[in-house]
Design a protein around this motif. Structure first.
Motif, PDB file in Angstrom:
ATOM      1  N   GLN A   1      53.245 -22.938  -5.017  1.00 39.01           N
ATOM      2  CA  GLN A   1      54.357 -23.893  -4.973  1.00 39.01           C
ATOM      3  C   GLN A   1      55.116 -23.759  -3.653  1.00 39.01           C
ATOM      4  OE1 GLN A   1      56.777 -23.757  -8.531  1.00 39.01           O
ATOM      5  NE2 GLN A   1      54.965 -23.865  -9.840  1.00 39.01           N
TER       6      GLN A   1
ATOM      7  N   GLN B   1      53.050 -25.350  -1.040  1.00 38.10           N
ATOM      8  CA  GLN B   1      53.155 -26.804  -1.162  1.00 38.10           C
ATOM      9  C   GLN B   1      54.447 -27.304  -0.525  1.00 38.10           C
ATOM     10  OE1 GLN B   1      53.379 -28.360  -5.136  1.00 38.10           O
ATOM     11  NE2 GLN B   1      53.027 -30.460  -4.455  1.00 38.10           N
TER      12      GLN B   1
ATOM     13  N   THR C   1      48.273 -29.237  -1.158  1.00 32.47           N
ATOM     14  CA  THR C   1      48.695 -30.349  -2.002  1.00 32.47           C
ATOM     15  C   THR C   1      48.294 -30.024  -3.435  1.00 32.47           C
ATOM     16  OG1 THR C   1      46.623 -31.525  -1.593  1.00 32.47           O
ATOM     17  CG2 THR C   1      48.483 -32.082  -0.180  1.00 32.47           C
ATOM     18  N   GLU C   2      49.143 -30.433  -4.369  1.00 31.26           N
ATOM     19  CA  GLU C   2      48.862 -30.205  -5.786  1.00 31.26           C
ATOM     20  C   GLU C   2      48.072 -31.379  -6.336  1.00 31.26           C
ATOM     21  OE1 GLU C   2      51.320 -30.036  -9.931  1.00 31.26           O
ATOM     22  OE2 GLU C   2      52.215 -28.952  -8.234  1.00 31.26           O
TER      23      GLU C   2
ATOM     24  N   TYR D   1      45.094 -26.807  -6.512  1.00 31.18           N
ATOM     25  CA  TYR D   1      45.614 -26.990  -5.160  1.00 31.18           C
ATOM     26  C   TYR D   1      44.464 -27.127  -4.182  1.00 31.18           C
ATOM     27  CZ  TYR D   1      50.243 -25.755  -6.812  1.00 31.18           C
ATOM     28  OH  TYR D   1      51.444 -25.751  -7.469  1.00 31.18           O
TER      29      TYR D   1
ATOM     30  N   ASN E   1      46.143 -29.068   2.683  1.00 30.18           N
ATOM     31  CA  ASN E   1      46.702 -30.353   3.093  1.00 30.18           C
ATOM     32  C   ASN E   1      45.954 -30.823   4.344  1.00 30.18           C
ATOM     33  OD1 ASN E   1      48.189 -32.445   4.171  1.00 30.18           O
ATOM     34  ND2 ASN E   1      50.160 -31.518   3.722  1.00 30.18           N
TER      35      ASN E   1
END
Length: 179
Positions: free
Chosen positions: A51, A54, A60-61, A70, A73
């Protein structure tokens, strides 16, 4: 995918560092529990660190089979790659790399008498080729894709070179440069 080995973790690596290491190796969206297992940490620790990553735009989730997962990104990865090229190479070096990559691309096109990777792919399915020839062509496709990716990164680096150097300079007021 490269698997992490808990026996190979350095003693000075924290659980959070191991999670970041595992995340750097992700090739696809991966469930939290799998990341935790690879990093040899609890699910709660992995979830908390993921988290945080992120919120820092590193991952990114998403969901995989209804489970929170996850992935790296891709936008952040692109900017990091481009910035890394700019930090490690001068503009002249990047221009030289661009020339060399373009030459490699043109040599592949000439060798196989095609204008583009797409045309080469069309021949792949249309021509009657042996298994060895098909394997060779798959290797050529992988090489060509790699060259295309590197070309794109070097072009981006050249396009952003001046801005990144200026904004990275300690004497630049980055706020006013962006406004």
């Amino acid at each position: 995918m490269a698997e992490s080995n808990p026996r190979s973790w350095r003693e000075d690596m924290s659980g959070r560092e191991r999670i970041r290491y595992v995340v750097e190796l992700l090739e696809e969206p991966t469930p939290v529990q799998e990341i935790a297992d690879r990093a040899n940490v609890s699910r709660a620790t992995a979830d908390d660190e993921l988290q945080r990553l992120q919120s820092d735009d590193w991952v990114t989730e998403t969901t995989v089979n209804g489970t929170k997962a996850y992935d790296l990104n891709p936008v952040r990865m692109l900017f990091d790659e481009v910035t890394n090229l700019i930090e490690k190479h001068s503009r002249d070096e990047l221009e030289s790399q661009l020339t060399d990559l373009k030459q490699e691309q043109e040599e592949l096109a000439d060798e196989y008498a095609v204008q583009s990777l797409n045309e080469f792919r069309e021949q792949f399915a249309a021509d009657e080729l042996s298994a060895d020839e098909l394997r060779e062509r798959r290797n050529v496709i992988a090489t060509w894709e790699s060259i295309n990716m590197e070309l794109g990164l070097v072009k981006h680096a050249l396009q952003l070179y001046g801005d990144v150097v200026e904004l990275s300079s300690p004497k630049t007021d980055s706020h006013s440069a962006l406004v």
